[in-house]
Design a protein around this motif. Sequence first.
Motif, PDB file in Angstrom:
ATOM      1  N   SER A 101      46.583  18.617  -0.897  1.00 13.99           N
ATOM      2  CA  SER A 101      45.369  17.922  -1.284  1.00 13.99           C
ATOM      3  C   SER A 101      44.640  18.705  -2.360  1.00 13.99           C
ATOM      4  O   SER A 101      44.468  19.913  -2.263  1.00 13.99           O
ATOM      5  N   LYS A 102      44.203  18.008  -3.384  1.00 14.43           N
ATOM      6  CA  LYS A 102      43.437  18.659  -4.442  1.00 14.43           C
ATOM      7  C   LYS A 102      41.942  18.550  -4.178  1.00 14.43           C
ATOM      8  O   LYS A 102      41.142  19.038  -4.939  1.00 14.43           O
ATOM      9  N   GLU A 103      41.594  17.886  -3.065  1.00  6.94           N
ATOM     10  CA  GLU A 103      40.186  17.710  -2.719  1.00  6.94           C
ATOM     11  C   GLU A 103      39.595  19.059  -2.320  1.00  6.94           C
ATOM     12  O   GLU A 103      40.172  19.797  -1.547  1.00  6.94           O
ATOM     13  N   SER A 104      38.444  19.353  -2.861  1.00  6.43           N
ATOM     14  CA  SER A 104      37.760  20.588  -2.481  1.00  6.43           C
ATOM     15  C   SER A 104      37.312  20.493  -1.033  1.00  6.43           C
ATOM     16  O   SER A 104      36.915  19.437  -0.567  1.00  6.43           O
ATOM     17  N   ARG A 105      37.378  21.595  -0.307  1.00  6.70           N
ATOM     18  CA  ARG A 105      36.965  21.547   1.091  1.00  6.70           C
ATOM     19  C   ARG A 105      35.469  21.294   1.213  1.00  6.70           C
ATOM     20  O   ARG A 105      34.980  20.918   2.247  1.00  6.70           O
ATOM     21  N   PHE A 106      34.732  21.512   0.127  1.00  6.70           N
ATOM     22  CA  PHE A 106      33.297  21.291   0.171  1.00  6.70           C
ATOM     23  C   PHE A 106      32.893  19.924  -0.384  1.00  6.70           C
ATOM     24  O   PHE A 106      31.726  19.585  -0.382  1.00  6.70           O
ATOM     25  N   ALA A 107      33.856  19.149  -0.874  1.00  5.00           N
ATOM     26  CA  ALA A 107      33.534  17.824  -1.389  1.00  5.00           C
ATOM     27  C   ALA A 107      33.136  16.922  -0.228  1.00  5.00           C
ATOM     28  O   ALA A 107      33.702  16.990   0.848  1.00  5.00           O
ATOM     29  N   LYS A 108      32.142  16.083  -0.474  1.00  7.57           N
ATOM     30  CA  LYS A 108      31.708  15.174   0.587  1.00  7.57           C
ATOM     31  C   LYS A 108      32.743  14.082   0.763  1.00  7.57           C
ATOM     32  O   LYS A 108      33.224  13.495  -0.188  1.00  7.57           O
ATOM     33  N   ARG A 109      33.113  13.831   2.005  1.00  3.86           N
ATOM     34  CA  ARG A 109      34.000  12.732   2.346  1.00  3.86           C
ATOM     35  C   ARG A 109      33.162  11.639   2.994  1.00  3.86           C
ATOM     36  O   ARG A 109      32.036  11.882   3.408  1.00  3.86           O
ATOM     37  N   THR A 110      33.722  10.463   3.111  1.00 10.34           N
ATOM     38  CA  THR A 110      33.039   9.419   3.854  1.00 10.34           C
ATOM     39  C   THR A 110      32.876   9.911   5.279  1.00 10.34           C
ATOM     40  O   THR A 110      33.853  10.312   5.904  1.00 10.34           O
ATOM     41  N   PRO A 111      31.654   9.902   5.794  1.00 10.48           N
ATOM     42  CA  PRO A 111      31.470  10.439   7.139  1.00 10.48           C
ATOM     43  C   PRO A 111      32.208   9.600   8.173  1.00 10.48           C
ATOM     44  O   PRO A 111      32.330   8.396   8.025  1.00 10.48           O
ATOM     45  N   PRO A 112      32.707  10.242   9.220  1.00 16.12           N
ATOM     46  CA  PRO A 112      33.390   9.496  10.269  1.00 16.12           C
ATOM     47  C   PRO A 112      32.391   8.630  11.029  1.00 16.12           C
ATOM     48  O   PRO A 112      31.180   8.843  10.954  1.00 16.12           O
ATOM     49  N   LEU A 113      32.900   7.651  11.743  1.00 16.49           N
ATOM     50  CA  LEU A 113      32.016   6.832  12.564  1.00 16.49           C
ATOM     51  C   LEU A 113      31.397   7.723  13.624  1.00 16.49           C
ATOM     52  O   LEU A 113      32.092   8.401  14.364  1.00 16.49           O
ATOM     53  N   THR A 114      30.087   7.756  13.653  1.00 19.56           N
ATOM     54  CA  THR A 114      29.405   8.605  14.609  1.00 19.56           C
ATOM     55  C   THR A 114      28.395   7.779  15.388  1.00 19.56           C
ATOM     56  O   THR A 114      28.025   6.681  14.997  1.00 19.56           O
ATOM     57  N   GLU A 115      27.962   8.359  16.464  1.00 22.75           N
ATOM     58  CA  GLU A 115      26.951   7.723  17.302  1.00 22.75           C
ATOM     59  C   GLU A 115      25.648   7.604  16.528  1.00 22.75           C
ATOM     60  O   GLU A 115      25.264   8.506  15.786  1.00 22.75           O
ATOM     61  N   ASN A 116      24.958   6.499  16.707  1.00 23.81           N
ATOM     62  CA  ASN A 116      23.665   6.297  16.061  1.00 23.81           C
ATOM     63  C   ASN A 116      22.601   7.032  16.874  1.00 23.81           C
ATOM     64  O   ASN A 116      22.310   6.663  18.005  1.00 23.81           O
ATOM     65  N   LEU A 117      22.028   8.058  16.300  1.00 25.43           N
ATOM     66  CA  LEU A 117      21.021   8.862  16.994  1.00 25.43           C
ATOM     67  C   LEU A 117      19.617   8.607  16.452  1.00 25.43           C
ATOM     68  O   LEU A 117      18.709   9.404  16.667  1.00 25.43           O
ATOM     69  N   GLU A 118      19.431   7.474  15.757  1.00 22.81           N
ATOM     70  CA  GLU A 118      18.123   7.157  15.174  1.00 22.81           C
ATOM     71  C   GLU A 118      17.033   7.024  16.224  1.00 22.81           C
ATOM     72  O   GLU A 118      15.859   7.239  15.938  1.00 22.81           O
ATOM     73  N   GLN A 119      17.394   6.678  17.457  1.00 26.27           N
ATOM     74  CA  GLN A 119      16.392   6.519  18.521  1.00 26.27           C
ATOM     75  C   GLN A 119      15.646   7.813  18.797  1.00 26.27           C
ATOM     76  O   GLN A 119      14.578   7.799  19.392  1.00 26.27           O
ATOM     77  N   TYR A 120      16.191   8.935  18.343  1.00 27.43           N
ATOM     78  CA  TYR A 120      15.568  10.240  18.575  1.00 27.43           C
ATOM     79  C   TYR A 120      14.681  10.692  17.409  1.00 27.43           C
ATOM     80  O   TYR A 120      14.091  11.767  17.476  1.00 27.43           O
ATOM     81  N   GLU A 121      14.588   9.883  16.360  1.00 22.70           N
ATOM     82  CA  GLU A 121      13.824  10.275  15.164  1.00 22.70           C
ATOM     83  C   GLU A 121      12.417  10.773  15.489  1.00 22.70           C
ATOM     84  O   GLU A 121      11.962  11.758  14.953  1.00 22.70           O
ATOM     85  N   ASN A 122      11.703  10.055  16.372  1.00 28.89           N
ATOM     86  CA  ASN A 122      10.311  10.405  16.681  1.00 28.89           C
ATOM     87  C   ASN A 122      10.151  11.029  18.060  1.00 28.89           C
ATOM     88  O   ASN A 122       9.040  11.106  18.571  1.00 28.89           O
ATOM     89  N   ALA A 123      11.246  11.490  18.638  1.00 28.52           N
ATOM     90  CA  ALA A 123      11.191  12.078  19.981  1.00 28.52           C
ATOM     91  C   ALA A 123      10.460  13.413  19.946  1.00 28.52           C
ATOM     92  O   ALA A 123      10.589  14.191  18.995  1.00 28.52           O
ATOM     93  N   GLU A 124       9.683  13.656  20.993  1.00 33.67           N
ATOM     94  CA  GLU A 124       9.000  14.935  21.126  1.00 33.67           C
ATOM     95  C   GLU A 124       9.998  15.988  21.605  1.00 33.67           C
ATOM     96  O   GLU A 124      10.768  15.736  22.536  1.00 33.67           O
ATOM     97  N   PRO A 125      10.010  17.162  20.993  1.00 30.92           N
ATOM     98  CA  PRO A 125      10.949  18.202  21.414  1.00 30.92           C
ATOM     99  C   PRO A 125      10.648  18.729  22.816  1.00 30.92           C
ATOM    100  O   PRO A 125       9.493  18.916  23.182  1.00 30.92           O
ATOM    101  N   LEU A 126      11.722  18.954  23.568  1.00 30.32           N
ATOM    102  CA  LEU A 126      11.606  19.537  24.899  1.00 30.32           C
ATOM    103  C   LEU A 126      11.616  21.064  24.826  1.00 30.32           C
ATOM    104  O   LEU A 126      11.130  21.746  25.722  1.00 30.32           O
TER     105      LEU A 126
END
Length: 155
Positions: A28-53
């Motif tokens: 692969s000629k792709e640099s290890r630091f080049a951004k790739r399309t992110p893998p499908l991940t869990e949506n964690l947006e529900q935690y955006e305004n959560a108060e830290p524990l």
Amino acid sequence: MKRTAITIIVLITIILITACGSAPRFTSKESRFAKRTPPLTENLEQYENAEPLETVTGVASYYADKYDGKITYSGEVYDMYGLSAAHPSYQMGTVIRVTNLFNYKSVIIRINDKMPFRPDRIIDLSLGCAQELEMVNVGIQEVKVEVLEWGKGRK
């Protein structure tokens, strides 16, 4: 006859030598630091305004290709371009917000791996997180880690 036998032996030797040559493992000629399309991940947006524990500040580092594709402590396959982290004591599945204290960029992720205890580091981030936090070039960075939900996985 003798000349023909020598010629055949030389040809067979050349074929064997060239056939046994090593080939590059990775092409692969792709640099290890080049951004790739992110893998499908869990949506964690529900935690955006959560108060830290819990809130902790300290130095974060990141880990990348040495562990890419290997099984993490949680049993998941580590993707260095994904968004994940290793912590010495948090249970697997703990949701955290990591904020780079130099540029105040942050990312919300789940802990999916263990890291060895190091008194000089509080967390190891995946390369994907380090890219999001813009800390790849410096390697280590002062961060704030906020626990948003305690995990229920392995300790």
